[in-house]
Design a protein around this motif. Sequence first.
Motif, PDB file in Angstrom:
ATOM      1  N   LEU A   5      53.346  79.338  76.878  1.00 11.05           N
ATOM      2  CA  LEU A   5      54.083  78.090  76.483  1.00 11.05           C
ATOM      3  C   LEU A   5      54.150  77.762  75.246  1.00 11.05           C
ATOM      4  CD1 LEU A   5      53.463  75.940  79.856  1.00 11.05           C
ATOM      5  CD2 LEU A   5      55.686  77.140  79.405  1.00 11.05           C
ATOM      6  N   PHE A   6      55.102  76.732  74.701  1.00 12.17           N
ATOM      7  CA  PHE A   6      54.734  76.193  73.261  1.00 12.17           C
ATOM      8  C   PHE A   6      53.893  74.986  73.798  1.00 12.17           C
ATOM      9  CE2 PHE A   6      57.502  79.356  72.109  1.00 12.17           C
ATOM     10  CZ  PHE A   6      57.605  79.224  70.587  1.00 12.17           C
ATOM     11  N   ALA A  32      61.841  67.389  79.643  1.00 15.15           N
ATOM     12  CA  ALA A  32      61.342  68.356  80.864  1.00 15.15           C
ATOM     13  C   ALA A  32      60.126  68.986  80.345  1.00 15.15           C
ATOM     14  CB  ALA A  32      62.263  69.379  81.071  1.00 15.15           C
ATOM     15  N   LEU A  33      59.249  68.300  79.889  1.00 10.45           N
ATOM     16  CA  LEU A  33      57.803  68.761  79.481  1.00 10.45           C
ATOM     17  C   LEU A  33      56.880  68.951  80.890  1.00 10.45           C
ATOM     18  CD1 LEU A  33      56.980  67.178  76.054  1.00 10.45           C
ATOM     19  CD2 LEU A  33      58.020  69.206  76.511  1.00 10.45           C
ATOM     20  N   PRO A  34      56.544  70.099  81.209  1.00 12.19           N
ATOM     21  CA  PRO A  34      55.700  70.500  82.510  1.00 12.19           C
ATOM     22  C   PRO A  34      54.530  69.698  82.373  1.00 12.19           C
ATOM     23  CG  PRO A  34      56.089  72.347  81.182  1.00 12.19           C
ATOM     24  CD  PRO A  34      56.807  71.335  80.631  1.00 12.19           C
ATOM     25  N   PHE A  35      53.665  69.799  81.258  1.00 11.74           N
ATOM     26  CA  PHE A  35      52.562  68.950  81.202  1.00 11.74           C
ATOM     27  C   PHE A  35      52.210  68.242  79.941  1.00 11.74           C
ATOM     28  CE2 PHE A  35      48.121  69.065  80.485  1.00 11.74           C
ATOM     29  CZ  PHE A  35      47.307  68.299  81.446  1.00 11.74           C
ATOM     30  N   VAL A  36      51.826  67.001  80.101  1.00 12.56           N
ATOM     31  CA  VAL A  36      51.562  66.144  79.003  1.00 12.56           C
ATOM     32  C   VAL A  36      50.255  65.323  79.154  1.00 12.56           C
ATOM     33  CG1 VAL A  36      52.018  64.072  77.553  1.00 12.56           C
ATOM     34  CG2 VAL A  36      53.972  65.629  78.154  1.00 12.56           C
ATOM     35  N   THR A  54      62.041  74.346  72.115  1.00  6.20           N
ATOM     36  CA  THR A  54      62.921  73.142  71.674  1.00  6.20           C
ATOM     37  C   THR A  54      62.495  71.937  72.258  1.00  6.20           C
ATOM     38  OG1 THR A  54      64.785  74.698  71.729  1.00  6.20           O
ATOM     39  CG2 THR A  54      65.359  72.522  71.667  1.00  6.20           C
ATOM     40  N   ASN A  55      62.182  71.950  73.493  1.00  3.98           N
ATOM     41  CA  ASN A  55      61.763  70.648  73.922  1.00  3.98           C
ATOM     42  C   ASN A  55      60.480  69.892  73.459  1.00  3.98           C
ATOM     43  OD1 ASN A  55      63.810  70.914  75.711  1.00  3.98           O
ATOM     44  ND2 ASN A  55      62.723  71.498  77.548  1.00  3.98           N
ATOM     45  N   VAL A  56      59.422  70.919  73.233  1.00  3.36           N
ATOM     46  CA  VAL A  56      58.086  70.390  72.549  1.00  3.36           C
ATOM     47  C   VAL A  56      58.723  69.715  71.156  1.00  3.36           C
ATOM     48  CG1 VAL A  56      56.060  71.263  71.727  1.00  3.36           C
ATOM     49  CG2 VAL A  56      56.753  71.874  73.854  1.00  3.36           C
ATOM     50  N   ASN A  57      59.318  70.449  70.448  1.00  2.00           N
ATOM     51  CA  ASN A  57      59.663  70.122  68.968  1.00  2.00           C
ATOM     52  C   ASN A  57      60.289  68.881  68.957  1.00  2.00           C
ATOM     53  OD1 ASN A  57      58.621  72.173  67.171  1.00  2.00           O
ATOM     54  ND2 ASN A  57      60.347  73.385  67.737  1.00  2.00           N
ATOM     55  N   SER A  58      61.236  68.639  70.224  1.00  2.00           N
ATOM     56  CA  SER A  58      62.133  67.406  70.054  1.00  2.00           C
ATOM     57  C   SER A  58      61.198  66.203  70.275  1.00  2.00           C
ATOM     58  CB  SER A  58      63.342  67.309  71.154  1.00  2.00           C
ATOM     59  OG  SER A  58      64.178  68.748  70.743  1.00  2.00           O
ATOM     60  N   ARG A  75      47.999  70.556  65.573  1.00  2.00           N
ATOM     61  CA  ARG A  75      48.642  71.630  66.049  1.00  2.00           C
ATOM     62  C   ARG A  75      49.850  71.687  66.255  1.00  2.00           C
ATOM     63  NH1 ARG A  75      45.010  75.640  64.899  1.00  2.00           N
ATOM     64  NH2 ARG A  75      43.049  75.565  66.091  1.00  2.00           N
ATOM     65  N   LYS A  76      50.746  72.364  65.098  1.00  2.40           N
ATOM     66  CA  LYS A  76      51.968  72.179  65.403  1.00  2.40           C
ATOM     67  C   LYS A  76      52.717  73.043  66.705  1.00  2.40           C
ATOM     68  CE  LYS A  76      52.685  70.485  60.931  1.00  2.40           C
ATOM     69  NZ  LYS A  76      51.360  69.619  61.121  1.00  2.40           N
ATOM     70  N   PRO A  77      53.803  72.799  67.280  1.00  2.00           N
ATOM     71  CA  PRO A  77      54.146  73.499  68.344  1.00  2.00           C
ATOM     72  C   PRO A  77      54.379  75.092  68.064  1.00  2.00           C
ATOM     73  CG  PRO A  77      55.629  71.623  67.959  1.00  2.00           C
ATOM     74  CD  PRO A  77      54.798  71.811  66.573  1.00  2.00           C
ATOM     75  N   ALA A  78      53.690  75.872  68.905  1.00  2.00           N
ATOM     76  CA  ALA A  78      53.487  77.087  68.840  1.00  2.00           C
ATOM     77  C   ALA A  78      53.306  77.725  70.181  1.00  2.00           C
ATOM     78  CB  ALA A  78      52.510  77.553  67.841  1.00  2.00           C
ATOM     79  N   ALA A  79      53.797  79.115  70.401  1.00  2.00           N
ATOM     80  CA  ALA A  79      53.515  79.747  71.582  1.00  2.00           C
ATOM     81  C   ALA A  79      52.057  80.197  71.875  1.00  2.00           C
ATOM     82  CB  ALA A  79      54.280  80.883  71.639  1.00  2.00           C
ATOM     83  N   ILE A  80      51.527  79.921  72.901  1.00  7.23           N
ATOM     84  CA  ILE A  80      50.114  80.190  73.370  1.00  7.23           C
ATOM     85  C   ILE A  80      50.034  80.496  74.758  1.00  7.23           C
ATOM     86  CG2 ILE A  80      49.160  77.897  73.649  1.00  7.23           C
ATOM     87  CD1 ILE A  80      46.830  78.420  72.012  1.00  7.23           C
ATOM     88  N   ASP A  81      48.817  81.369  74.995  1.00  3.85           N
ATOM     89  CA  ASP A  81      48.888  81.615  76.535  1.00  3.85           C
ATOM     90  C   ASP A  81      47.765  80.761  76.934  1.00  3.85           C
ATOM     91  OD1 ASP A  81      50.249  83.943  76.839  1.00  3.85           O
ATOM     92  OD2 ASP A  81      48.440  85.071  76.277  1.00  3.85           O
TER      93      ASP A  81
END
Length: 127
Positions: A5-6, A32-36, A54-58, A75-81
């Motif tokens: 996820l981002f 629609a962020l699944p976890f905050v 898109t959603n994380v950046n917004s 930690r800028k929005p980036a894909a990570i496991d």
Amino acid sequence: MSTSLFTTLIRTHHITSRKKLQRVRKAASQHALPFVLIRSGGSPGIMYAEGTETNVNSWVSFVRSLRYKDFQCPRKPAAIDITAPSSQTAQGTLSFEEVTSVADFRRRMDQRGLTAWWEAAMGYSEE
């Protein structure tokens, strides 16, 4: 269960305004962020979010617009496991969690397999 996820990490001087937190929660739902995860109640204020790029950046742009003191995005929005706890693997569920201590925040990062990532971003260790 590991998922890509981002993610993003935001650090502020403090998070104490309940009104701003309501707006952050509403924005997380709208995007629609699944976890905050939020660390509130004093200094430092920490926010972590995961979702689509898109959603994380917004969401980050929205949080920035709230003008939190000393807003930083180490930690800028980036894909990570990440490793999502089994209670959060159900599709379509949104989770907004709030903790009051940095130790609790770290435990949540550990549950997601992000301890080293988080500690490096916060300046507690080197990557």
